[in-house]
Design a protein around this motif. Structure first.
Motif, mmCIF file in Angstrom:
data_model
loop_
_atom_site.group_PDB
_atom_site.id
_atom_site.type_symbol
_atom_site.label_atom_id
_atom_site.label_comp_id
_atom_site.label_asym_id
_atom_site.label_seq_id
_atom_site.Cartn_x
_atom_site.Cartn_y
_atom_site.Cartn_z
ATOM 1 N N ARG A 176 44.418 33.795 26.020
ATOM 2 C CA ARG A 176 43.283 34.142 25.156
ATOM 3 C C ARG A 176 42.621 32.866 24.662
ATOM 4 N NH1 ARG A 176 39.290 35.849 22.933
ATOM 5 N NH2 ARG A 176 39.176 36.780 20.882
ATOM 6 N N THR A 177 41.302 32.748 24.853
ATOM 7 C CA THR A 177 40.553 31.560 24.481
ATOM 8 C C THR A 177 39.334 31.945 23.659
ATOM 9 O OG1 THR A 177 41.191 30.477 26.550
ATOM 10 C CG2 THR A 177 39.307 29.554 25.389
ATOM 11 N N VAL A 178 39.113 31.251 22.564
ATOM 12 C CA VAL A 178 37.881 31.387 21.790
ATOM 13 C C VAL A 178 37.224 30.015 21.803
ATOM 14 C CG1 VAL A 178 36.854 31.930 19.552
ATOM 15 C CG2 VAL A 178 38.878 33.184 20.338
ATOM 16 N N LEU A 179 36.019 29.948 22.349
ATOM 17 C CA LEU A 179 35.325 28.671 22.468
ATOM 18 C C LEU A 179 34.602 28.270 21.185
ATOM 19 C CD1 LEU A 179 33.884 29.134 26.066
ATOM 20 C CD2 LEU A 179 35.941 27.888 25.369
ATOM 21 N N TYR A 180 34.184 29.278 20.415
ATOM 22 C CA TYR A 180 33.479 28.997 19.156
ATOM 23 C C TYR A 180 33.767 30.113 18.166
ATOM 24 C CZ TYR A 180 29.738 28.315 15.777
ATOM 25 O OH TYR A 180 29.033 28.136 14.623
ATOM 26 N N ARG A 181 34.188 29.732 16.957
ATOM 27 C CA ARG A 181 34.451 30.708 15.896
ATOM 28 C C ARG A 181 33.413 30.530 14.793
ATOM 29 N NH1 ARG A 181 39.425 33.110 16.536
ATOM 30 N NH2 ARG A 181 40.961 31.916 17.686
ATOM 31 N N GLN A 223 37.252 33.293 30.828
ATOM 32 C CA GLN A 223 38.122 33.451 29.672
ATOM 33 C C GLN A 223 38.526 34.923 29.465
ATOM 34 O OE1 GLN A 223 35.260 31.367 29.441
ATOM 35 N NE2 GLN A 223 36.524 29.552 29.643
ATOM 36 N N ASP A 224 38.435 35.749 30.496
ATOM 37 C CA ASP A 224 38.774 37.171 30.392
ATOM 38 C C ASP A 224 40.285 37.335 30.347
ATOM 39 O OD1 ASP A 224 39.147 39.886 30.558
ATOM 40 O OD2 ASP A 224 37.753 40.177 32.200
ATOM 41 N N HIS A 225 40.797 37.540 29.152
ATOM 42 C CA HIS A 225 42.242 37.707 28.954
ATOM 43 C C HIS A 225 42.672 39.165 29.113
ATOM 44 C CE1 HIS A 225 40.640 38.955 25.114
ATOM 45 N NE2 HIS A 225 41.834 39.440 24.785
ATOM 46 N N VAL A 226 41.725 40.062 29.382
ATOM 47 C CA VAL A 226 42.030 41.483 29.520
ATOM 48 C C VAL A 226 42.367 41.815 30.967
ATOM 49 C CG1 VAL A 226 41.168 43.835 29.204
ATOM 50 C CG2 VAL A 226 40.563 42.047 27.554
ATOM 51 N N GLY A 253 32.559 30.428 29.608
ATOM 52 C CA GLY A 253 31.977 30.887 28.358
ATOM 53 C C GLY A 253 31.825 32.394 28.309
ATOM 54 N N ALA A 254 32.559 33.100 29.177
ATOM 55 C CA ALA A 254 32.496 34.556 29.199
ATOM 56 C C ALA A 254 33.899 35.124 29.259
ATOM 57 C CB ALA A 254 31.694 35.034 30.407
ATOM 58 N N GLY A 255 34.082 36.207 28.534
ATOM 59 C CA GLY A 255 35.352 36.918 28.549
ATOM 60 C C GLY A 255 35.179 38.266 29.206
ATOM 61 N N HIS A 256 35.934 39.248 28.765
ATOM 62 C CA HIS A 256 35.882 40.584 29.362
ATOM 63 C C HIS A 256 34.510 41.228 29.176
ATOM 64 C CE1 HIS A 256 37.457 44.133 31.168
ATOM 65 N NE2 HIS A 256 37.178 44.875 30.104
ATOM 66 N N ASN A 257 33.773 40.828 28.171
ATOM 67 C CA ASN A 257 32.406 41.308 27.973
ATOM 68 C C ASN A 257 31.413 40.274 28.506
ATOM 69 O OD1 ASN A 257 33.053 43.776 26.656
ATOM 70 N ND2 ASN A 257 33.542 42.619 24.824
ATOM 71 N N GLN A 278 27.297 36.212 28.443
ATOM 72 C CA GLN A 278 26.362 35.453 29.274
ATOM 73 C C GLN A 278 25.297 36.398 29.862
ATOM 74 O OE1 GLN A 278 26.192 32.262 29.725
ATOM 75 N NE2 GLN A 278 28.140 31.511 28.974
ATOM 76 N N PRO A 279 24.509 37.079 29.004
ATOM 77 C CA PRO A 279 23.595 38.111 29.508
ATOM 78 C C PRO A 279 22.546 37.607 30.497
ATOM 79 C CG PRO A 279 23.153 37.657 27.192
ATOM 80 C CD PRO A 279 24.418 36.925 27.557
#
Length: 155
Positions: A36-41, A95-98, A121-125, A130-131
């Protein structure tokens, strides 16, 4: 066989297949997923949410921002609220940890004209993270499907 690999079975009946962060391996424990990665909080964003929304958003967000929260709220959260969490327990952004992205490479052998994109810079969503990039990739894919169909019609 089920899932994305099964779509290869109908052959010419399927003109194309676009998958965004597909489940390729059903059992979560058997998936090859990144940590699980968060690039910006942005604590101001999650701090303004009620506890349930903050938990669900923080669990999925790769980049926390007001804009990303609004996309998540409008497009992902309704599905999260509607699905049966117990039932889902039984059954590719970088970064999709799902579902991860590495397992999806297994699909390439079934689709000789496939394009695989792994979005930093994109995860499961990924479509929310990145629309613009997802839109560009889907638009290009639709153009190739249409061109392929036109070439079939002219034969």
């Amino acid at each position: 066989m089920c899932g994305p690999q099964a779509a290869a079975q109908p052959g010419k009946q399927v003109l194309g297949l676009a998958l965004i962060c597909p489940v390729v391996v059903a059992e979560h424990a058997e998936r090859d997923v990144p940590e699980r990665t968060v690039l910006y909080r942005d604590p101001a964003v999650t701090g303004a949410l009620d506890a349930e929304d903050a938990r669900d958003y923080a669990e999925m967000a790769v980049t926390e921002s007001q804009e990303n929260w609004e996309l998540f709220r409008d497009h992902a959260l309704p599905g999260l609220r509607a699905f049966d969490r117990r039932a889902i327990g039984r059954i590719a952004g970088r970064q999709d940890h799902v579902v991860g992205y590495r397992d999806a490479f297994r699909l390439l052998e079934h689709y000789p004209r496939a394009t695989m994109s792994v979005l930093d810079g994109a995860g499961h969503n990924a479509h929310l993270d990145q629309p613009d990039l997802v839109h560009t990739l889907l638009d290009e894919w639709l153009s190739r499907v249409a061109a392929s169909q036109m070439s079939e019609v002219s034969r």
